[in-house]
Write an enzyme that holds these catalytic residues in place. Structure first.
Site: not given
Length: 343
Positions: A143, A149, A286, A310
């Site tokens: 990102q 995110c 997040h 992630n």
């Protein structure tokens, strides 16, 4: 003050600052800067070196305690080592709206959101799930310095469902969501929610692919072209805050978009093992993609984990993935803010 005196004082100040460093870390500092392509002004380097050393020593202490069995995961120095906790939070987190009971009730009533009528018993579900092995999951993305995110797990969840439907895995456009979902309440690189992103795809009637609308790591004008649409959804499901329900969804549906609490340096320096942070709470800030679950050791040991993807690149964690504690009172809010699409 004469120029000569000024120069002497300036040089003494620089030397004094440098002398506060741990000289045994000089080589490691230079190697780290080279590995992560860090370039600083002279003044900035002094400040960054101080922060970096503090993080190095924090990580070394944690790993020593890990060797003594005091925790369940290992940390490592990575790209974020020159940031304070506050700097990291400002740069990388992206869910900006408060998560409370009023909002949750609105999720359930909102357009396109519904709950299944029944759930499988836990005992009927597989012990291990990893949708990567079934071809449902695309590459790990980065990102960057954009608080986007919230967009990545939405794309990942839709990619998985499109693969389930068509047998073809097509990377979809995160940038499309960053640029175009502001009418639904998202704020581009200043944050947003997975819920609003799903609403955009539903109301827009489509989402472009990464090939036609590549990620830029910054906000731009919405350039969605319906002729390039590569995926669409018919509705999406907002899950109740329950790990059994999340387990059922991950096992029977595919990858699920979720949120976690990211504030502590322990998570940003995670390398491997099952992450459990006693200071973590259920206030999510997040977004991540839950791609599976399992356990380490014997099933009765209690070492259960969620497997998450992630958006911090492959050099973070387990090549971009993480094992986070499962069945431990909704650790870090993993079940607080979960949704999956139906295509």
């Amino acid at each position: 003050m004469t120029p000569a005196v000024f120069l002497i004082i300036l040089c003494v100040g620089v030397v004094s600052g440098a002398s506060a460093f741990d000289l045994s870390l000089d080589v490691q500092w230079q190697e780290w800067k080279m590995k992560y392509e860090k370039l600083y002004s002279p003044e900035e380097e002094l400040l960054k070196r101080v922060v970096w050393e503090e993080n190095v020593k924090k990580i070394e202490l944690h790993n020593r305690e890990n060797s003594l069995g005091k925790n369940t995961y290992i940390m490592e120095i990575n790209d974020f080592a020159d940031l304070t906790d506050e700097e990291f939070k400002d740069m990388i987190t992206g869910i900006t709206l408060p998560i409370n009971n009023t909002m949750k009730s609105l999720w359930k009533r909102a357009l396109g959101s519904s709950l299944p009528n029944s759930w499988y018993w836990r005992d009927a579900l597989p012990k291990f799930v990893d949708w990567r092995k079934e071809g449902y999951v695309t590459h790990v993305r980065v990102q960057g310095r954009c608080n986007s995110c919230w967009a990545f797990p939405v794309v990942g969840a839709i990619e998985g469902q499109m693969f389930k439907k068509t047998g073809k895995l097509t990377p979809l456009s995160v940038q499309n969501l960053v640029d175009c979902s502001k009418p639904q309440g998202n704020k581009g690189c200043r944050g947003g929610t997975t819920y609003n992103a799903f609403q955009y795809v539903l109301q827009n009637g489509g989402l472009e692919s990464e090939a036609t609308y590549p990620y830029e790591g910054k906000e731009g004008l919405c350039r969605y072209n319906p002729n390039n649409s590569s995926a669409k959804i018919t509705r999406f499901v907002a899950l109740p805050e329950n790990e059994d329900v999340l387990m059922d969804a991950v096992a029977t549906k595919g990858p699920v978009a979720a949120g976690i609490h990211v504030v502590h340096s322990s998570l940003r320096f995670y390398k491997k093992g099952i992450y459990h942070e006693p200071k973590c709470n259920n206030y999510v800030n997040h977004a991540v993609l839950v791609v599976g679950y399992g356990f380490e050791g014997n099933e009765t040991d209690g070492n259960n984990y969620w497997l998450i993807q992630n958006s911090w690149g492959e050099r973070w964690g387990l090549n971009g993935y993480m094992k986070i504690a499962k069945d431990r009172n909704n650790h870090c809010g993993i079940a607080t803010f979960a949704q999956y699409p139906i295509v």
